[in-house]
Scaffold this active site. Sequence first.
Site, short mmCIF file in Angstrom:
data_model
loop_
_atom_site.label_atom_id
_atom_site.label_comp_id
_atom_site.label_asym_id
_atom_site.label_seq_id
_atom_site.Cartn_x
_atom_site.Cartn_y
_atom_site.Cartn_z
N CYS A 32 0.85 -1.18 0.00
CA CYS A 32 0.00 0.00 0.00
C CYS A 32 0.88 1.22 0.00
CB CYS A 32 -0.96 0.00 1.17
SG CYS A 32 -0.21 0.37 2.73
N ARG A 50 -12.78 7.37 4.34
CA ARG A 50 -12.62 6.05 4.96
C ARG A 50 -12.56 6.16 6.48
NH1 ARG A 50 -7.62 3.47 3.41
NH2 ARG A 50 -8.39 2.31 5.18
#
Length: 428
Positions: A116, A396
Amino acid sequence: MDRIVISGGHTLRGEVRISGAKNAALPILASTLLGRGECVITNVPGVKDVLTMSQLLVLLGATITTEGDRVAIRADQLRSTAAPYEMVKTMRASVLVLGPLVARWGEATVSLPGGCAIGTRPVDLHLNGLVKLGAEVSVEHGYIRAKAQRLRGARIHLDIPTVTGTENLLMAACLADGTTVIENAAKEPEVLDLAHFLVKRGAKIAGAGTDLITVEGVSVLRGADHEVIPDRIEAGTYLVAGAITGGDVYVNACRPGHLEAVIVKLRGTGADVIEGKESIRLKAARRPRAVDVRTFAHPGFPTDMQAQMVALLSLAEGTSVVVETVFESRFIHIPELQRMGAEVRIDGNHAVVSGVAKLTGAPVMASDLRASAGLILAGLAAEGETEVSRVYHLDRGYERIEDKLRGLGAVIRRVKGSTGGAGAGQTP
Ligand code: UD1
């Protein structure tokens, strides 16, 4: 993709209420897979990651009813034990279903999270721990497959005090046969909150919140109610919002004790920080002073507050050294800050921040959840307009951030639209 546009230079004043902790809500929701009966979880933040976890649990067969911040959930029966790639790629924390699935349902197939934006982020410690607990674990075609008739208690030493790794193993150990000891466990408040919930469900856990957790396995967990702890990172973000705009903010419904390392550094910048029982008031210094910061596992300075702190220090008088010790490449917000006039030199995991007198608004791109928060904060203080694209990262983990900032006097709006790339982020 939505964008957030901020007209900088407005002093923030007033009160803001903190939502429940995303990083506590996610493992607590995942842990409902461990038993029968209804669980009612309150103070669940309305953020995208919680929605993703809920969707995953429904896909597995749980029934969920959500009303505001209250989630009622039952996992009496499952229809699947597989967490697909599509879910895990949007949220790494999906891996939290691995421990509960294998412990209660005897098997789990969970997509292996990839790399990521902030580093490689392996899950080897989760898997090694499950093997210690007696699971057969393999990785095939990008999926983790774990199987066990019944897990058995074991002594597990974690090389690194991984947060979700500790949570996965803690959950799995609750239903294992015998005693499990987790050494060098993560001490984050979110781990403790998960343990509190599990104990209400009938688990036998001692030492959560310390680096040595002992779990006496039981055969079944029942339903229970639980209120999620406040989000310490959201609270810290609003404190920095006050500090960076020369403001006076009252951060309500939080736990000051969870934020000590952040409070110490904010005081170091010259801010006046007054701790109440469930609130923190920050009165900013005229101009922040430089301070050095080193991220570390709890109770150290949280890596999830590093980007916000760098934004603040970019305006400080003097030079600060910020060392990131938790994640390998977590300085991706810095090139964006440089576009706003920040003077930062990166040397490995050190950022040398030479404070400037002002930042100037610019179009910038968010690369992960906390990086987005750092850029929003910089935009609040910058001269002129800052446009932050790819704000899906922000959604998020921050509940109604524009509304909350507007409530403090920020001039900020969301523009629905298409600027910014597609794709999902995989960050804390
Ligand atoms: C959690 C938080 C995240 C926070 C991070 C560190 C959640 C949902 N996310 O992420 O917001 O930034 O803790 O406080 O709670 N590691 C390994 N092998 C493993 C597991 C981890 O090497 O099996 C390494 C990681 O690459 C990283 C370090 O350990 O360098 C800490 O990561 P970890 O605590 O696992 O982070 P998360 O639990 O993913």
